[in-house]
Design a protein around this motif. Sequence first.
Motif, short mmCIF file in Angstrom:
data_model
loop_
_atom_site.label_atom_id
_atom_site.label_comp_id
_atom_site.label_asym_id
_atom_site.label_seq_id
_atom_site.Cartn_x
_atom_site.Cartn_y
_atom_site.Cartn_z
N THR A 189 76.13 -28.52 -52.27
CA THR A 189 74.76 -28.94 -52.55
C THR A 189 74.10 -29.33 -51.23
OG1 THR A 189 73.35 -30.23 -54.04
CG2 THR A 189 75.25 -31.39 -53.12
N VAL A 190 72.95 -29.99 -51.33
CA VAL A 190 72.19 -30.37 -50.13
C VAL A 190 72.45 -31.84 -49.77
CG1 VAL A 190 70.30 -28.72 -50.36
CG2 VAL A 190 70.24 -30.85 -51.68
N ALA A 191 72.20 -32.18 -48.49
CA ALA A 191 72.24 -33.59 -48.08
C ALA A 191 70.86 -34.21 -48.27
CB ALA A 191 72.67 -33.70 -46.63
N HIS A 192 69.84 -33.35 -48.36
CA HIS A 192 68.47 -33.86 -48.55
C HIS A 192 68.23 -34.03 -50.05
CE1 HIS A 192 64.36 -34.69 -47.51
NE2 HIS A 192 63.93 -33.81 -48.38
N THR A 193 68.81 -35.10 -50.61
CA THR A 193 68.69 -35.38 -52.04
C THR A 193 68.97 -36.87 -52.26
OG1 THR A 193 69.53 -34.84 -54.26
CG2 THR A 193 71.13 -34.77 -52.46
N ALA A 194 68.76 -37.32 -53.49
CA ALA A 194 69.19 -38.67 -53.85
C ALA A 194 70.71 -38.72 -53.68
CB ALA A 194 68.82 -38.95 -55.31
N VAL A 195 71.21 -39.83 -53.21
CA VAL A 195 72.65 -39.96 -52.98
C VAL A 195 73.43 -39.72 -54.29
CG1 VAL A 195 73.05 -42.44 -53.36
CG2 VAL A 195 74.22 -41.28 -51.50
N ALA A 196 72.76 -39.90 -55.42
CA ALA A 196 73.37 -39.72 -56.74
C ALA A 196 74.00 -38.33 -56.90
CB ALA A 196 72.32 -39.91 -57.83
N THR A 212 85.27 -32.34 -53.77
CA THR A 212 84.73 -32.59 -52.43
C THR A 212 83.32 -32.04 -52.32
OG1 THR A 212 86.95 -32.40 -51.55
CG2 THR A 212 85.15 -32.17 -49.96
N PRO A 213 82.36 -32.87 -51.90
CA PRO A 213 81.01 -32.36 -51.68
C PRO A 213 80.94 -31.55 -50.37
CG PRO A 213 81.05 -34.78 -51.84
CD PRO A 213 82.46 -34.32 -51.67
N VAL A 214 80.27 -30.42 -50.42
CA VAL A 214 80.04 -29.59 -49.24
C VAL A 214 78.53 -29.48 -49.11
CG1 VAL A 214 80.37 -27.30 -48.23
CG2 VAL A 214 82.21 -28.36 -49.57
N LEU A 215 77.99 -29.97 -48.00
CA LEU A 215 76.54 -30.12 -47.92
C LEU A 215 75.91 -29.12 -46.96
CD1 LEU A 215 76.43 -34.03 -47.86
CD2 LEU A 215 76.38 -32.49 -49.82
N VAL A 216 74.84 -28.48 -47.40
CA VAL A 216 74.11 -27.53 -46.56
C VAL A 216 72.72 -28.09 -46.25
CG1 VAL A 216 75.41 -25.54 -47.39
CG2 VAL A 216 73.26 -26.17 -48.52
N ASP A 217 72.07 -27.40 -45.32
CA ASP A 217 70.74 -27.82 -44.86
C ASP A 217 69.68 -27.31 -45.84
OD1 ASP A 217 68.98 -29.11 -43.18
OD2 ASP A 217 69.21 -27.72 -41.50
N VAL A 218 68.43 -27.72 -45.60
CA VAL A 218 67.33 -27.25 -46.45
C VAL A 218 66.38 -26.36 -45.66
CG1 VAL A 218 67.40 -29.12 -48.14
CG2 VAL A 218 66.07 -29.42 -46.04
N PRO A 274 69.83 -39.13 -44.30
CA PRO A 274 70.48 -38.06 -45.08
C PRO A 274 71.87 -38.52 -45.55
CG PRO A 274 69.82 -37.26 -42.90
CD PRO A 274 69.59 -38.75 -42.90
N VAL A 275 72.30 -38.00 -46.68
CA VAL A 275 73.55 -38.48 -47.27
C VAL A 275 74.72 -38.43 -46.28
CG1 VAL A 275 75.25 -38.10 -49.09
CG2 VAL A 275 72.81 -37.83 -49.60
N VAL A 302 82.29 -36.12 -45.78
CA VAL A 302 81.85 -34.91 -46.48
C VAL A 302 81.80 -33.75 -45.48
CG1 VAL A 302 80.51 -36.11 -48.25
CG2 VAL A 302 79.41 -35.49 -46.10
N ARG A 303 82.02 -32.55 -45.99
CA ARG A 303 81.95 -31.38 -45.13
C ARG A 303 80.49 -30.90 -45.09
NH1 ARG A 303 83.67 -26.15 -45.20
NH2 ARG A 303 84.15 -25.99 -47.42
N THR A 304 79.97 -30.57 -43.91
CA THR A 304 78.58 -30.11 -43.82
C THR A 304 78.51 -28.76 -43.12
OG1 THR A 304 78.27 -31.22 -41.69
CG2 THR A 304 77.62 -32.46 -43.66
N ALA A 305 77.39 -28.07 -43.32
CA ALA A 305 77.13 -26.81 -42.61
C ALA A 305 77.02 -27.13 -41.12
CB ALA A 305 75.84 -26.20 -43.13
N PRO A 306 77.28 -26.11 -40.24
CA PRO A 306 77.24 -26.37 -38.80
C PRO A 306 75.90 -26.97 -38.34
CG PRO A 306 78.16 -24.21 -39.24
CD PRO A 306 77.70 -24.75 -40.56
N SER A 307 74.80 -26.53 -38.92
CA SER A 307 73.52 -27.15 -38.55
C SER A 307 72.87 -27.83 -39.75
CB SER A 307 72.56 -26.12 -37.98
OG SER A 307 71.27 -26.72 -37.86
#
Length: 365
Positions: free
Chosen positions: A80-87, A98-104, A312-313, A323-328
């Motif tokens: 999902t995205v990191a640009h969201t409610a922490v919920a 495990t949450p994997v977060l991408v950019d918007v 951001p989350v 949490v794992r995130t996208a490279p950018s």
Amino acid sequence: MIPCANPLSQYLSHKAEIDSAVMQVLLSNKYILGPEVAAFENEFAAYIGAGHGIGVANGTDALEIAMRALEIGPGDEVITVAHTAVATVAAIEATGATPVLVDVDPFTYTLNAQQLPQMLTTRTKAVIAVHIYGQAADLDEIGAFCSNYGLALIEDVSQAHGATWNGRRLGSFGTISCFSCYPTKNLGAIGDGGIVCTSDKPLANKVRMLREYGWKQRYISELQGRNSRLDEIQAAILRMKLRHLDASNAKRRAIAARYDALIDNPLIERPAIRAQCDSVYHLYVVRSQQRDALMRHLNEHDIHPGIHYPVPVHLQNAYLRRVRTAPSMAVTEALSAQVLSLPMFPELSGDEVETVARAVLAFRG
Ligand SMILES: *Cc1c(COP(=O)(O)O)cnc(C)c1O
């Protein structure tokens, strides 16, 4: 004083109807999972265009229970995205996944689908498309990705009750969709509430069991469930507000159109809405390099905008390096310093809208 949101004004504008709906419940002697919840579930699912609705205690539970019904748990990954409610992210973790977060996307602030392939692993089970600020994530791109790789598409529609994508309501596209009815949301209770929608009957049955101890039959637990029930008072209020949802979304759109027309300031970027989407403007979010100065300027005019979201989350203490995130994550990280949510609620008067717009227009940095 002009606040960002004002749920009291919505209660007052429908006071007689809400008071009588609540009184009826008080006298009914049915306070939990009674006729009001059942009617709200049916009416809301029909409104969205989904086969089934299941009321739950809040939006975070809606997401967690939806994922549990999809058998997502420890060892699985959900993108999902990191640009969201922490919920949104807290719900993924609550399942053990495990949450994997991408950019918007830099224009619409919704999930950047181009980053999905690089984050895919053999453990990926689902993508949560968050429809933020009242507008839709790119359901064509995200939907195609999910069907190509056999992933569940979960819609988080907590900020977009009633919005559409190519004329169809959000929440009718995913495998399953989740709504919060927190008081400030477009469809808000006077307390906590949430609902899950799906057209998959076995999945709906599972959600229904999971929200109450895994019961199909009273006192007989067949699944490892929990207690996440919507109560009768909130359901009665939500039924009544659902009847006014299209009208109150229309008011939000009219306010957004006024802001769009009046706020012509080179220091301020107005919201960009995808052509396929009819936004319901849960929030009217402008972007400025000088956001903090703009906030101070508006506060001096007794206008009190919000910031969704200031951190951001993936950069919050609770999630840092976990949490794992996208490279950018450049857009997400820039937005947290630049976004400002102007006052936006259906009861905002024409004069108040003009006052806000004039103050924003007068900002010189
Ligand atoms: C409000 C919200 C939630 C959580 O809802 P609660 O009812 O507060 O648990 C989840 N996702 C998004 C995008 C939200 O805006």
